[in-house]
Scaffold this motif. Structure first.
Motif, PDB file in Angstrom:
ATOM      1  N   SER A   1     -36.408  91.922  31.514  1.00 37.51           N
ATOM      2  CA  SER A   1     -35.220  92.300  32.285  1.00 37.51           C
ATOM      3  C   SER A   1     -34.205  91.171  32.331  1.00 37.51           C
ATOM      4  O   SER A   1     -34.531  90.005  32.098  1.00 37.51           O
ATOM      5  CB  SER A   1     -35.629  92.702  33.705  1.00 37.51           C
ATOM      6  OG  SER A   1     -36.471  93.838  33.687  1.00 37.51           O
ATOM      7  N   ALA A   2     -32.980  91.502  32.668  1.00 37.03           N
ATOM      8  CA  ALA A   2     -31.882  90.536  32.668  1.00 37.03           C
ATOM      9  C   ALA A   2     -32.055  89.496  33.769  1.00 37.03           C
ATOM     10  O   ALA A   2     -32.532  89.788  34.865  1.00 37.03           O
ATOM     11  CB  ALA A   2     -30.555  91.256  32.843  1.00 37.03           C
ATOM     12  N   LEU A   3     -31.626  88.263  33.465  1.00 32.84           N
ATOM     13  CA  LEU A   3     -31.646  87.161  34.417  1.00 32.84           C
ATOM     14  C   LEU A   3     -30.248  86.562  34.512  1.00 32.84           C
ATOM     15  O   LEU A   3     -29.704  86.083  33.512  1.00 32.84           O
ATOM     16  CB  LEU A   3     -32.649  86.088  33.972  1.00 32.84           C
ATOM     17  CG  LEU A   3     -32.628  84.754  34.716  1.00 32.84           C
ATOM     18  CD1 LEU A   3     -32.979  84.942  36.195  1.00 32.84           C
ATOM     19  CD2 LEU A   3     -33.587  83.755  34.060  1.00 32.84           C
ATOM     20  N   ASP A   4     -29.657  86.595  35.699  1.00 30.95           N
ATOM     21  CA  ASP A   4     -28.338  86.002  35.937  1.00 30.95           C
ATOM     22  C   ASP A   4     -28.515  84.706  36.714  1.00 30.95           C
ATOM     23  O   ASP A   4     -29.086  84.711  37.815  1.00 30.95           O
ATOM     24  CB  ASP A   4     -27.445  86.953  36.739  1.00 30.95           C
ATOM     25  CG  ASP A   4     -26.974  88.140  35.921  1.00 30.95           C
ATOM     26  OD1 ASP A   4     -27.329  88.229  34.736  1.00 30.95           O
ATOM     27  OD2 ASP A   4     -26.260  88.993  36.490  1.00 30.95           O
ATOM     28  N   ILE A   5     -28.025  83.599  36.149  1.00 33.06           N
ATOM     29  CA  ILE A   5     -28.113  82.293  36.786  1.00 33.06           C
ATOM     30  C   ILE A   5     -26.694  81.836  37.108  1.00 33.06           C
ATOM     31  O   ILE A   5     -25.864  81.689  36.216  1.00 33.06           O
ATOM     32  CB  ILE A   5     -28.822  81.277  35.871  1.00 33.06           C
ATOM     33  CG1 ILE A   5     -30.259  81.733  35.590  1.00 33.06           C
ATOM     34  CG2 ILE A   5     -28.812  79.890  36.505  1.00 33.06           C
ATOM     35  CD1 ILE A   5     -31.007  80.847  34.620  1.00 33.06           C
ATOM     36  N   HIS A   6     -26.420  81.618  38.394  1.00 28.50           N
ATOM     37  CA  HIS A   6     -25.068  81.274  38.834  1.00 28.50           C
ATOM     38  C   HIS A   6     -24.899  79.778  39.071  1.00 28.50           C
ATOM     39  O   HIS A   6     -23.971  79.357  39.764  1.00 28.50           O
ATOM     40  CB  HIS A   6     -24.725  82.065  40.097  1.00 28.50           C
ATOM     41  CG  HIS A   6     -24.601  83.542  39.851  1.00 28.50           C
ATOM     42  ND1 HIS A   6     -23.395  84.199  39.849  1.00 28.50           N
ATOM     43  CD2 HIS A   6     -25.535  84.481  39.572  1.00 28.50           C
ATOM     44  CE1 HIS A   6     -23.586  85.484  39.585  1.00 28.50           C
ATOM     45  NE2 HIS A   6     -24.879  85.683  39.411  1.00 28.50           N
ATOM     46  N   GLY A   7     -25.799  78.991  38.486  1.00 24.62           N
ATOM     47  CA  GLY A   7     -25.736  77.545  38.592  1.00 24.62           C
ATOM     48  C   GLY A   7     -26.363  76.913  37.372  1.00 24.62           C
ATOM     49  O   GLY A   7     -25.953  77.183  36.250  1.00 24.62           O
ATOM     50  N   SER A   8     -27.409  76.105  37.581  1.00 20.16           N
ATOM     51  CA  SER A   8     -28.065  75.369  36.498  1.00 20.16           C
ATOM     52  C   SER A   8     -29.480  75.895  36.240  1.00 20.16           C
ATOM     53  O   SER A   8     -30.103  76.495  37.113  1.00 20.16           O
ATOM     54  CB  SER A   8     -28.139  73.878  36.842  1.00 20.16           C
ATOM     55  OG  SER A   8     -26.855  73.322  36.999  1.00 20.16           O
ATOM     56  N   LEU A   9     -29.982  75.604  35.040  1.00 23.17           N
ATOM     57  CA  LEU A   9     -31.354  75.945  34.650  1.00 23.17           C
ATOM     58  C   LEU A   9     -32.083  74.663  34.273  1.00 23.17           C
ATOM     59  O   LEU A   9     -31.602  73.883  33.454  1.00 23.17           O
ATOM     60  CB  LEU A   9     -31.363  76.904  33.462  1.00 23.17           C
ATOM     61  CG  LEU A   9     -32.727  77.165  32.803  1.00 23.17           C
ATOM     62  CD1 LEU A   9     -33.664  77.892  33.765  1.00 23.17           C
ATOM     63  CD2 LEU A   9     -32.561  77.972  31.516  1.00 23.17           C
TER      64      LEU A   9
ATOM     65  N   PHE B   1     -25.339  83.023  32.241  1.00 20.25           N
ATOM     66  CA  PHE B   1     -24.876  81.989  33.156  1.00 20.25           C
ATOM     67  C   PHE B   1     -23.500  82.410  33.663  1.00 20.25           C
ATOM     68  O   PHE B   1     -22.568  82.544  32.876  1.00 20.25           O
ATOM     69  CB  PHE B   1     -24.816  80.638  32.453  1.00 20.25           C
ATOM     70  CG  PHE B   1     -26.171  80.064  32.148  1.00 20.25           C
ATOM     71  CD1 PHE B   1     -26.825  79.251  33.059  1.00 20.25           C
ATOM     72  CD2 PHE B   1     -26.799  80.358  30.947  1.00 20.25           C
ATOM     73  CE1 PHE B   1     -28.078  78.733  32.780  1.00 20.25           C
ATOM     74  CE2 PHE B   1     -28.056  79.842  30.656  1.00 20.25           C
ATOM     75  CZ  PHE B   1     -28.702  79.027  31.583  1.00 20.25           C
ATOM     76  N   LYS B   2     -23.371  82.612  34.987  1.00 21.37           N
ATOM     77  CA  LYS B   2     -22.173  83.236  35.524  1.00 21.37           C
ATOM     78  C   LYS B   2     -21.460  82.397  36.573  1.00 21.37           C
ATOM     79  O   LYS B   2     -20.748  82.929  37.414  1.00 21.37           O
ATOM     80  CB  LYS B   2     -22.531  84.615  36.104  1.00 21.37           C
ATOM     81  CG  LYS B   2     -22.968  85.614  35.040  1.00 21.37           C
ATOM     82  CD  LYS B   2     -23.149  86.999  35.623  1.00 21.37           C
ATOM     83  CE  LYS B   2     -23.439  88.025  34.529  1.00 21.37           C
ATOM     84  NZ  LYS B   2     -23.585  89.400  35.084  1.00 21.37           N
TER      85      LYS B   2
ATOM     86  N   GLY C   1     -18.535  82.688  32.802  1.00 23.75           N
ATOM     87  CA  GLY C   1     -18.008  82.513  34.147  1.00 23.75           C
ATOM     88  C   GLY C   1     -16.597  81.973  34.098  1.00 23.75           C
ATOM     89  O   GLY C   1     -16.347  80.891  33.556  1.00 23.75           O
ATOM     90  N   SER C   2     -15.645  82.720  34.631  1.00 27.83           N
ATOM     91  CA  SER C   2     -14.262  82.266  34.657  1.00 27.83           C
ATOM     92  C   SER C   2     -14.172  80.988  35.495  1.00 27.83           C
ATOM     93  O   SER C   2     -14.527  80.982  36.671  1.00 27.83           O
ATOM     94  CB  SER C   2     -13.368  83.349  35.253  1.00 27.83           C
ATOM     95  OG  SER C   2     -12.030  82.911  35.334  1.00 27.83           O
ATOM     96  N   GLY C   3     -13.735  79.881  34.870  1.00 28.29           N
ATOM     97  CA  GLY C   3     -13.679  78.609  35.553  1.00 28.29           C
ATOM     98  C   GLY C   3     -14.993  77.849  35.529  1.00 28.29           C
ATOM     99  O   GLY C   3     -15.079  76.739  36.051  1.00 28.29           O
ATOM    100  N   GLY C   4     -16.014  78.427  34.938  1.00 28.10           N
ATOM    101  CA  GLY C   4     -17.329  77.804  34.896  1.00 28.10           C
ATOM    102  C   GLY C   4     -17.439  76.758  33.803  1.00 28.10           C
ATOM    103  O   GLY C   4     -16.693  76.775  32.821  1.00 28.10           O
ATOM    104  N   GLY C   5     -18.383  75.836  33.982  1.00 23.99           N
ATOM    105  CA  GLY C   5     -18.606  74.816  32.974  1.00 23.99           C
ATOM    106  C   GLY C   5     -20.074  74.450  32.896  1.00 23.99           C
ATOM    107  O   GLY C   5     -20.748  74.323  33.926  1.00 23.99           O
ATOM    108  N   TRP C   6     -20.596  74.301  31.660  1.00 23.09           N
ATOM    109  CA  TRP C   6     -22.015  74.010  31.433  1.00 23.09           C
ATOM    110  C   TRP C   6     -22.154  72.868  30.441  1.00 23.09           C
ATOM    111  O   TRP C   6     -21.422  72.785  29.455  1.00 23.09           O
ATOM    112  CB  TRP C   6     -22.736  75.243  30.887  1.00 23.09           C
ATOM    113  CG  TRP C   6     -22.668  76.415  31.805  1.00 23.09           C
ATOM    114  CD1 TRP C   6     -23.567  76.777  32.776  1.00 23.09           C
ATOM    115  CD2 TRP C   6     -21.642  77.407  31.852  1.00 23.09           C
ATOM    116  NE1 TRP C   6     -23.149  77.903  33.424  1.00 23.09           N
ATOM    117  CE2 TRP C   6     -21.970  78.321  32.887  1.00 23.09           C
ATOM    118  CE3 TRP C   6     -20.452  77.598  31.144  1.00 23.09           C
ATOM    119  CZ2 TRP C   6     -21.173  79.405  33.202  1.00 23.09           C
ATOM    120  CZ3 TRP C   6     -19.649  78.683  31.461  1.00 23.09           C
ATOM    121  CH2 TRP C   6     -20.022  79.577  32.482  1.00 23.09           C
TER     122      TRP C   6
END
Length: 205
Positions: free
Chosen positions: A98-106, A123-124, A147-152
């Motif tokens: 199943s899908a996994l949404d991570i809104h920060g770091s892994l 990653f959102k 993620g709009s404005g996101g950075g990884w």
């Protein structure tokens, strides 16, 4: 894990971010009996992590004998997912489709026996400063940076098994010289995106 706030202009509802610790060894992500907000090895709660909550897997998670497996059995969400401190002797595993949404770091760890999870990781985050640490584990599903404005930023080399794809859908991706192996790499849309490779190499396999 929600809260109700009263404001001077009326009623508003919201949720305060919480920390969740995995407990009880082998189990399904969406089983609330495997999550505690009382700290490492704490008692189970009546809820599971949401997109604003951190998910921790550590020495109190019950990875005590053999290869214990955490299965993502339905759509799963968290802010940061961190396996730091998970038992290095009994080597836990991550599985599911199943899908996994991570809104920060892994943050994965080298001691994991296997990451056989084949679902889509998205990653959102909408902010910068997020990191992806695979710790030598191969990932077996598509990965989206979206993620709009996101950075990884990559903390180490990233391997995504063929025929899966690494997607840069939205936001900024900095590989800081770390190498990437993936089935394919795609970033074909009109969203605001940036890719900083430095000395990184990307192998398509």
């Amino acid at each position: 894990n929600g809260t109700l706030r009263i404001t001077t202009t009326g009623w508003s509802s919201g949720a305060a971010p919480m920390n969740f610790w995995w407990i009880g060894g082998t189990g399904n992500w969406n089983d609330a009996g495997h999550w505690s907000t009382a700290g490492s090895g704490g008692i189970p709660q009546a809820c599971i992590p949401s997109s604003i909550d951190n998910a921790y897997f550590d020495a109190g998670s019950g990875f005590t004998s053999g290869s214990k497996t955490v299965t993502i059995d339905a759509a799963a969400y968290c802010k940061n997912m961190d396996w730091t401190g998970a038992n290095t002797v009994t080597a836990p595993a991550l599985a599911g489709t199943s899908a996994l949404d991570i809104h920060g770091s892994l943050t994965l760890v080298p001691s994991m026996s296997t990451v056989s999870y084949t679902g889509v990781i998205s990653f959102k985050s909408g902010y910068s400063g997020n990191t992806i640490t695979s710790a030598g584990n191969t990932l077996y599903g598509d990965m989206h940076l979206n993620g709009s404005g996101g950075g990884w930023t990559l903390s180490d080399a990233l391997t995504i098994a063929s025929p899966n794809t690494l997607w840069l859908d939205n936001g900024d991706f900095n590989t800081v010289g770390k190498n990437i192996i993936t089935g394919s790499f795609s970033g074909s849309n009109s969203n605001a995106r940036s890719l900083s490779l430095g000395a990184s190499k990307i192998w398509l396999i």
